[in-house]
Scaffold this motif. Structure first.
Motif, PDB file in Angstrom:
ATOM      1  N   ASP A 198      24.548 -18.917  48.818  1.00 28.85           N
ATOM      2  CA  ASP A 198      24.431 -18.209  50.530  1.00 28.85           C
ATOM      3  C   ASP A 198      23.533 -17.080  51.195  1.00 28.85           C
ATOM      4  O   ASP A 198      23.809 -17.369  52.422  1.00 28.85           O
ATOM      5  CB  ASP A 198      25.992 -17.986  50.721  1.00 28.85           C
ATOM      6  CG  ASP A 198      27.244 -19.450  49.878  1.00 28.85           C
ATOM      7  OD1 ASP A 198      26.422 -20.318  50.244  1.00 28.85           O
ATOM      8  OD2 ASP A 198      28.446 -19.096  50.375  1.00 28.85           O
ATOM      9  N   GLY A 199      22.743 -16.566  50.570  1.00 28.44           N
ATOM     10  CA  GLY A 199      21.800 -15.886  51.160  1.00 28.44           C
ATOM     11  C   GLY A 199      22.965 -14.272  51.815  1.00 28.44           C
ATOM     12  O   GLY A 199      21.265 -13.172  52.632  1.00 28.44           O
ATOM     13  N   THR A 200      24.189 -14.210  51.410  1.00 29.78           N
ATOM     14  CA  THR A 200      25.124 -13.228  51.997  1.00 29.78           C
ATOM     15  C   THR A 200      24.970 -11.710  51.094  1.00 29.78           C
ATOM     16  O   THR A 200      25.179 -12.211  49.751  1.00 29.78           O
ATOM     17  CB  THR A 200      27.052 -14.008  51.798  1.00 29.78           C
ATOM     18  OG1 THR A 200      26.266 -14.784  52.542  1.00 29.78           O
ATOM     19  CG2 THR A 200      26.746 -12.559  52.685  1.00 29.78           C
ATOM     20  N   LYS A 201      24.782 -10.737  51.670  1.00 27.61           N
ATOM     21  CA  LYS A 201      24.525  -9.895  50.745  1.00 27.61           C
ATOM     22  C   LYS A 201      25.979  -9.373  50.622  1.00 27.61           C
ATOM     23  O   LYS A 201      26.230  -8.033  50.758  1.00 27.61           O
ATOM     24  CB  LYS A 201      24.342  -8.919  51.666  1.00 27.61           C
ATOM     25  CG  LYS A 201      22.420  -8.753  51.761  1.00 27.61           C
ATOM     26  CD  LYS A 201      22.189  -7.986  52.331  1.00 27.61           C
ATOM     27  CE  LYS A 201      20.329  -8.158  52.860  1.00 27.61           C
ATOM     28  NZ  LYS A 201      19.346  -8.010  52.117  1.00 27.61           N
ATOM     29  N   GLU A 202      26.288 -10.339  49.374  1.00 29.26           N
ATOM     30  CA  GLU A 202      27.513 -10.054  49.253  1.00 29.26           C
ATOM     31  C   GLU A 202      28.054  -8.922  48.524  1.00 29.26           C
ATOM     32  O   GLU A 202      28.917  -8.056  48.178  1.00 29.26           O
ATOM     33  CB  GLU A 202      28.387 -11.132  48.471  1.00 29.26           C
ATOM     34  CG  GLU A 202      30.057 -10.966  47.795  1.00 29.26           C
ATOM     35  CD  GLU A 202      30.469 -11.694  49.206  1.00 29.26           C
ATOM     36  OE1 GLU A 202      32.041 -11.035  49.613  1.00 29.26           O
ATOM     37  OE2 GLU A 202      30.735 -11.272  50.191  1.00 29.26           O
ATOM     38  N   ILE A 203      26.731  -8.343  47.081  1.00 31.30           N
ATOM     39  CA  ILE A 203      27.600  -7.431  46.057  1.00 31.30           C
ATOM     40  C   ILE A 203      26.772  -5.859  46.165  1.00 31.30           C
ATOM     41  O   ILE A 203      27.669  -4.510  46.504  1.00 31.30           O
ATOM     42  CB  ILE A 203      26.050  -7.301  45.194  1.00 31.30           C
ATOM     43  CG1 ILE A 203      26.571  -8.925  43.972  1.00 31.30           C
ATOM     44  CG2 ILE A 203      26.187  -6.313  44.197  1.00 31.30           C
ATOM     45  CD1 ILE A 203      26.276  -9.518  43.411  1.00 31.30           C
TER      46      ILE A 203
END
Length: 130
Positions: A118-123
């Motif tokens: 998704d390209g979300t900066k989740e980490i």
């Protein structure tokens, strides 16, 4: 217990906007499942060990550090009931262990899906010092 106390005192970062409803629901189910396991795993182990046939003559240690008391009302059960309790809670303890593996795998899969697909900066959102 410390993790739960920490959670009551510290709100987790909000989920980013744009997550599908099923992703939000899955996230909450996995997190609450992990919290439930924090109680279920030690309690089933404690009950199972308290029903051990040689519990009266064999001390139980918490993480090998210090002696931990057993549940006297379970130790006082008749031998047949005690064996049934031991076997039943032993099986529950094992099933919960597999649930830990499954929930941790789902948790990691969700975070990596958001990070890489998704390209979300989740980490970065959940990492220390965010």
């Amino acid at each position: 217990l410390l993790r739960i106390l920490w959670r009551f005192g510290h709100r987790p970062p909000p989920l980013p906007r744009g997550y599908a409803g099923w992703e939000v629901a899955a996230s909450h189910i996995v997190h609450w499942g992990l919290y439930a396991i924090l109680f279920a795993m030690p309690l089933t182990g404690w009950i199972m060990d308290s029903a051990y046939e040689k519990a009266a003559t064999t001390p139980m240690y918490l993480f090998g550090l210090f002696q931990w008391p057993r549940l006297g009302f379970i130790m006082a059960l008749d031998p047949a009931t005690k064996k049934a309790v031991h076997d039943g809670f032993g099986e529950a303890h094992e099933i919960i262990a597999y649930a830990v593996y499954a929930l941790v795998a789902l948790h990691l899969a969700g975070a990596l899906k958001h990070q890489w697909l998704d390209g979300t900066k989740e980490i970065q959102r959940i990492w220390f010092g965010r």
